[in-house]
Design a protein around this motif. Structure first.
Motif, PDB file in Angstrom:
ATOM      1  N   ASP A  13      -4.493  -3.694  18.385  1.00  0.00           N
ATOM      2  CA  ASP A  13      -5.663  -2.906  17.980  1.00  0.00           C
ATOM      3  C   ASP A  13      -5.286  -2.159  16.704  1.00  0.00           C
ATOM      4  O   ASP A  13      -4.198  -1.565  16.634  1.00  0.00           O
ATOM      5  CB  ASP A  13      -6.046  -1.900  19.075  1.00  0.00           C
ATOM      6  N   LEU A  14      -6.178  -2.197  15.736  1.00  0.00           N
ATOM      7  CA  LEU A  14      -5.856  -1.666  14.406  1.00  0.00           C
ATOM      8  C   LEU A  14      -6.983  -0.784  13.880  1.00  0.00           C
ATOM      9  O   LEU A  14      -8.155  -1.105  14.040  1.00  0.00           O
ATOM     10  CB  LEU A  14      -5.654  -2.857  13.447  1.00  0.00           C
ATOM     11  N   VAL A  15      -6.604   0.321  13.240  1.00  0.00           N
ATOM     12  CA  VAL A  15      -7.565   1.124  12.470  1.00  0.00           C
ATOM     13  C   VAL A  15      -6.967   1.327  11.088  1.00  0.00           C
ATOM     14  O   VAL A  15      -5.774   1.640  10.969  1.00  0.00           O
ATOM     15  CB  VAL A  15      -7.816   2.514  13.112  1.00  0.00           C
ATOM     16  N   ILE A  16      -7.766   1.121  10.047  1.00  0.00           N
ATOM     17  CA  ILE A  16      -7.260   1.391   8.697  1.00  0.00           C
ATOM     18  C   ILE A  16      -8.158   2.397   7.985  1.00  0.00           C
ATOM     19  O   ILE A  16      -9.335   2.563   8.322  1.00  0.00           O
ATOM     20  CB  ILE A  16      -7.129   0.120   7.824  1.00  0.00           C
ATOM     21  N   CYS A  17      -7.568   3.019   6.976  1.00  0.00           N
ATOM     22  CA  CYS A  17      -8.272   4.044   6.221  1.00  0.00           C
ATOM     23  C   CYS A  17      -7.621   4.118   4.845  1.00  0.00           C
ATOM     24  O   CYS A  17      -6.392   4.116   4.751  1.00  0.00           O
ATOM     25  CB  CYS A  17      -8.095   5.374   6.959  1.00  0.00           C
ATOM     26  N   GLY A  18      -8.432   4.131   3.774  1.00  0.00           N
ATOM     27  CA  GLY A  18      -7.810   4.119   2.448  1.00  0.00           C
ATOM     28  C   GLY A  18      -8.406   5.136   1.507  1.00  0.00           C
ATOM     29  O   GLY A  18      -9.543   5.576   1.693  1.00  0.00           O
ATOM     30  N   ASN A  19      -7.637   5.508   0.476  1.00  0.00           N
ATOM     31  CA  ASN A  19      -8.181   6.345  -0.595  1.00  0.00           C
ATOM     32  C   ASN A  19      -8.129   5.600  -1.927  1.00  0.00           C
ATOM     33  O   ASN A  19      -8.262   6.180  -2.985  1.00  0.00           O
ATOM     34  CB  ASN A  19      -7.443   7.687  -0.693  1.00  0.00           C
ATOM     35  N   LEU A  20      -7.942   4.293  -1.842  1.00  0.00           N
ATOM     36  CA  LEU A  20      -7.925   3.449  -3.033  1.00  0.00           C
ATOM     37  C   LEU A  20      -9.353   2.954  -3.255  1.00  0.00           C
ATOM     38  O   LEU A  20      -9.927   2.355  -2.347  1.00  0.00           O
ATOM     39  CB  LEU A  20      -7.010   2.250  -2.744  1.00  0.00           C
ATOM     40  N   PRO A  21      -9.930   3.214  -4.450  1.00  0.00           N
ATOM     41  CA  PRO A  21     -11.302   2.730  -4.648  1.00  0.00           C
ATOM     42  C   PRO A  21     -11.353   1.200  -4.512  1.00  0.00           C
ATOM     43  O   PRO A  21     -10.505   0.502  -5.068  1.00  0.00           O
ATOM     44  CB  PRO A  21     -11.647   3.186  -6.063  1.00  0.00           C
ATOM     45  N   LEU A  22     -12.318   0.713  -3.743  1.00  0.00           N
ATOM     46  CA  LEU A  22     -12.349  -0.718  -3.427  1.00  0.00           C
ATOM     47  C   LEU A  22     -12.951  -1.536  -4.560  1.00  0.00           C
ATOM     48  O   LEU A  22     -13.899  -1.102  -5.207  1.00  0.00           O
ATOM     49  CB  LEU A  22     -13.164  -0.944  -2.147  1.00  0.00           C
ATOM     50  N   GLY A  23     -12.381  -2.701  -4.804  1.00  0.00           N
ATOM     51  CA  GLY A  23     -12.924  -3.626  -5.805  1.00  0.00           C
ATOM     52  C   GLY A  23     -13.006  -3.026  -7.186  1.00  0.00           C
ATOM     53  O   GLY A  23     -13.961  -3.257  -7.915  1.00  0.00           O
ATOM     54  N   SER A  24     -12.007  -2.229  -7.572  1.00  0.00           N
ATOM     55  CA  SER A  24     -12.120  -1.530  -8.850  1.00  0.00           C
ATOM     56  C   SER A  24     -10.956  -1.839  -9.786  1.00  0.00           C
ATOM     57  O   SER A  24     -10.693  -1.089 -10.710  1.00  0.00           O
ATOM     58  CB  SER A  24     -12.172  -0.027  -8.588  1.00  0.00           C
ATOM     59  N   GLY A  25     -10.256  -2.931  -9.538  1.00  0.00           N
ATOM     60  CA  GLY A  25      -9.173  -3.306 -10.442  1.00  0.00           C
ATOM     61  C   GLY A  25      -7.840  -2.669 -10.100  1.00  0.00           C
ATOM     62  O   GLY A  25      -6.877  -2.775 -10.851  1.00  0.00           O
ATOM     63  N   LEU A  26      -7.775  -1.969  -8.955  1.00  0.00           N
ATOM     64  CA  LEU A  26      -6.497  -1.380  -8.539  1.00  0.00           C
ATOM     65  C   LEU A  26      -5.906  -2.166  -7.365  1.00  0.00           C
ATOM     66  O   LEU A  26      -5.058  -1.676  -6.625  1.00  0.00           O
ATOM     67  CB  LEU A  26      -6.680   0.100  -8.168  1.00  0.00           C
ATOM     68  N   SER A  27      -6.409  -3.370  -7.187  1.00  0.00           N
ATOM     69  CA  SER A  27      -5.856  -4.313  -6.202  1.00  0.00           C
ATOM     70  C   SER A  27      -6.024  -3.894  -4.753  1.00  0.00           C
ATOM     71  O   SER A  27      -5.080  -3.951  -3.965  1.00  0.00           O
ATOM     72  CB  SER A  27      -4.365  -4.549  -6.453  1.00  0.00           C
ATOM     73  N   SER A  28      -7.231  -3.515  -4.386  1.00  0.00           N
ATOM     74  CA  SER A  28      -7.442  -3.155  -2.985  1.00  0.00           C
ATOM     75  C   SER A  28      -7.207  -4.353  -2.070  1.00  0.00           C
ATOM     76  O   SER A  28      -6.726  -4.187  -0.945  1.00  0.00           O
ATOM     77  CB  SER A  28      -8.829  -2.564  -2.773  1.00  0.00           C
ATOM     78  N   SER A  29      -7.512  -5.554  -2.535  1.00  0.00           N
ATOM     79  CA  SER A  29      -7.306  -6.692  -1.626  1.00  0.00           C
ATOM     80  C   SER A  29      -5.821  -7.006  -1.453  1.00  0.00           C
ATOM     81  O   SER A  29      -5.364  -7.238  -0.331  1.00  0.00           O
ATOM     82  CB  SER A  29      -8.107  -7.927  -2.050  1.00  0.00           C
ATOM     83  N   ALA A  30      -5.059  -6.975  -2.538  1.00  0.00           N
ATOM     84  CA  ALA A  30      -3.610  -7.213  -2.393  1.00  0.00           C
ATOM     85  C   ALA A  30      -2.971  -6.105  -1.549  1.00  0.00           C
ATOM     86  O   ALA A  30      -2.061  -6.349  -0.757  1.00  0.00           O
ATOM     87  CB  ALA A  30      -2.949  -7.282  -3.767  1.00  0.00           C
ATOM     88  N   CYS A  31      -3.480  -4.884  -1.715  1.00  0.00           N
ATOM     89  CA  CYS A  31      -2.981  -3.743  -0.941  1.00  0.00           C
ATOM     90  C   CYS A  31      -3.160  -4.003   0.555  1.00  0.00           C
ATOM     91  O   CYS A  31      -2.252  -3.784   1.360  1.00  0.00           O
ATOM     92  CB  CYS A  31      -3.744  -2.501  -1.389  1.00  0.00           C
ATOM     93  N   LEU A  32      -4.334  -4.522   0.905  1.00  0.00           N
ATOM     94  CA  LEU A  32      -4.627  -4.820   2.309  1.00  0.00           C
ATOM     95  C   LEU A  32      -3.756  -5.983   2.814  1.00  0.00           C
ATOM     96  O   LEU A  32      -3.200  -5.929   3.918  1.00  0.00           O
ATOM     97  CB  LEU A  32      -6.122  -5.160   2.420  1.00  0.00           C
ATOM     98  N   GLU A  33      -3.620  -7.013   1.995  1.00  0.00           N
ATOM     99  CA  GLU A  33      -2.770  -8.147   2.398  1.00  0.00           C
ATOM    100  C   GLU A  33      -1.339  -7.684   2.675  1.00  0.00           C
ATOM    101  O   GLU A  33      -0.726  -8.053   3.675  1.00  0.00           O
ATOM    102  CB  GLU A  33      -2.745  -9.217   1.285  1.00  0.00           C
ATOM    103  N   VAL A  34      -0.828  -6.851   1.757  1.00  0.00           N
ATOM    104  CA  VAL A  34       0.565  -6.408   1.911  1.00  0.00           C
ATOM    105  C   VAL A  34       0.694  -5.442   3.097  1.00  0.00           C
ATOM    106  O   VAL A  34       1.679  -5.490   3.838  1.00  0.00           O
ATOM    107  CB  VAL A  34       1.095  -5.782   0.599  1.00  0.00           C
ATOM    108  N   LEU A  35      -0.325  -4.589   3.301  1.00  0.00           N
ATOM    109  CA  LEU A  35      -0.289  -3.696   4.466  1.00  0.00           C
ATOM    110  C   LEU A  35      -0.163  -4.513   5.755  1.00  0.00           C
ATOM    111  O   LEU A  35       0.703  -4.238   6.607  1.00  0.00           O
ATOM    112  CB  LEU A  35      -1.573  -2.853   4.527  1.00  0.00           C
ATOM    113  N   ILE A  36      -1.009  -5.531   5.878  1.00  0.00           N
ATOM    114  CA  ILE A  36      -1.005  -6.350   7.097  1.00  0.00           C
ATOM    115  C   ILE A  36       0.309  -7.150   7.186  1.00  0.00           C
ATOM    116  O   ILE A  36       0.940  -7.222   8.240  1.00  0.00           O
ATOM    117  CB  ILE A  36      -2.225  -7.310   7.113  1.00  0.00           C
ATOM    118  N   GLY A  37       0.716  -7.727   6.052  1.00  0.00           N
ATOM    119  CA  GLY A  37       1.956  -8.512   6.046  1.00  0.00           C
ATOM    120  C   GLY A  37       3.158  -7.662   6.437  1.00  0.00           C
ATOM    121  O   GLY A  37       4.007  -8.078   7.235  1.00  0.00           O
TER     122      GLY A  37
END
Ligand code: GLA
Length: 390
Positions: free
Chosen positions: A117-141
């Motif tokens: 069971d997982l809950v996530i929470c971020g302060n990185l603006p999403l889809g704004s060129g600061l790599s929110s998707s890579a951040c999520l991939e690496v968090l999960i990895g």
């Protein structure tokens, strides 16, 4: 971090209704200081992991169920099962990154046989060129590595993340973002050769200067398809060049060599795309040299040149990013400014003397809001290193 952990724990118990054997993880976003659209061309990049990112709380289960909840999305609890992950859903849910990462790691030999069971929470603006998707991939990895397969390295996590992006999400991105995040080091940027994955962690001695992120807050539309289009243009230019010169990537050419051979690229637009990739690569190597020699003013000039090349030759900036960058450059104490990441909206960065940062932000905000019709946001960057258990 304690506040974030409390918050995650509170939400976890509210959502799932139990207290468990909790583990907490954090993964950062990144800014790229210079070297844009060079990574899928076998060139150099110079990104760094930042303090903004995504945190997660997880409890392992005894069955194969996976439940995911994001405090930043309005999808509620998304349920999956390890036994039926094989069918990609392409729902464009943030949970695609979770299942993609599990599947890639399973394919690579990790045994992930219990759910969580997982809950996530971020302060990185999403889809704004600061790599929110890579951040999520690496968090999960990183979380999967710690919980299921500690022998997995951070470099592997970066490569797995890129596969998720390419194969599960459908964006043909290079390795820069996942590498910058998974391998991030405190107060350092990574000078990475994307052809070999050799890299050097370069200390950021800022001597009174700071990088400020300026977010256009523009909704990114069609960014993925335009990104893929640029990549295809470079690949086609490379093919044309390969008919007269023995190279594997545009990154192997110096600007002089490019000028000697570029006549073979028949389409002028394609020629400009390739020109950007070659010159930006050279600029990146030079930028790292001048930074190491503490010549921040020259680094700033190279940032400016990078933006101009992305604006006129690669054509990925747009009025929002150009307005931010132009306004920042008018300010006292600013050594340089450029877009960062893929472009088409997203963020820019300015290298500014610390005490002028707020004045600059006021000026940029005024000009931008007048011209674009809504406000930009600003974040002063700290470089805090890669993913970690918190
Ligand atoms: C996105 C991609 C990266 C890189 C940049 C442009 O962030 O994910 O791989 O290509 O754009 O430099």
């Amino acid at each position: 971090m304690d506040k974030i952990k409390d918050n995650l724990r509170k939400t976890f118990t509210e959502i799932y209704g139990y207290e468990g054997d909790f583990r907490y993880f954090f993964s950062p976003g990144r800014v790229n200081l210079i070297g844009e659209h060079t990574d899928y061309n076998g060139g150099h990049v110079f990104p760094a992991a930042i303090q903004l990112g995504i945190s997660g709380i997880v409890a392992q289960r005894d069955d194969t169920k996976i439940r995911c909840y994001s405090m930043n999305a309005d999808e509620g609890v998304v349920e999956k099962d390890l036994k039926t992950l094989a069918e990609p859903t392409h729902t464009r849910s943030w949970t695609d990154y979770v299942t993609g990462m599990i599947q890639v790691m399973q394919e690579e030999g990790s045994v992930i046989d219990r759910g969580f069971d997982l809950v996530i929470c971020g302060n990185l603006p999403l889809g704004s060129g600061l790599s929110s998707s890579a951040c999520l991939e690496v968090l999960i990895g990183y979380m999967l590595k710690v919980l299921y397969d500690p022998k997995v390295t951070n470099k592997q996590i970066a490569l797995f993340g890129q596969r998720v992006e390419n194969e599960y999400i459908g964006v043909n991105s290079g390795i820069m973002d996942q590498f910058a995040i998974a391998m991030g080091e405190e107060n350092k940027a990574l000078y990475l050769d994307t052809a070999t994955l050799e890299y050097e962690a370069v200390p950021l001695n800022m001597s009174g200067y700071t990088f400020v992120i300026m977010n256009t807050n523009k909704k990114r539309e069609l960014a993925d398809s335009k990104y893929n289009e640029r990549r295809a243009e470079c690949e086609q230019a490379l093919e044309e060049l390969q008919s007269i010169v023995d190279i594997q990537s545009l990154g192997e050419l110096s600007p002089e060599e490019f000028e000697a051979y570029s006549f073979i690229i028949s389409d002028p637009v394609r020629k400009r795309r390739a020109k950007h990739a070659v010159y930006e690569n050279a600029r990146t190597s030079l930028a790292v040299k001048v930074l190491m020699a503490d010549k921040l003013n020259l680094f700033g000039l190279l940032m400016n040149a990078s933006h101009e090349s992305l604006r006129f030759d690669y054509e990925v900036t747009g009025v929002e990013l150009d307005t931010l960058v132009d306004a920042a450059r008018e300010c006292e104490g600013v050594l340089g400014a450029r877009m960062t990441g893929a472009g088409f909206g997203g963020c820019a960065i300015a290298l500014v003397r610390y005490e002028y940062s707020l004045i600059m932000q006021e000026h940029v905000k005024k000009i931008y809001t007048e011209k674009i019709g809504y406000e930009p946001s600003f974040y002063e960057v700290e470089f805090k290193g890669g993913p970690q258990e918190i």
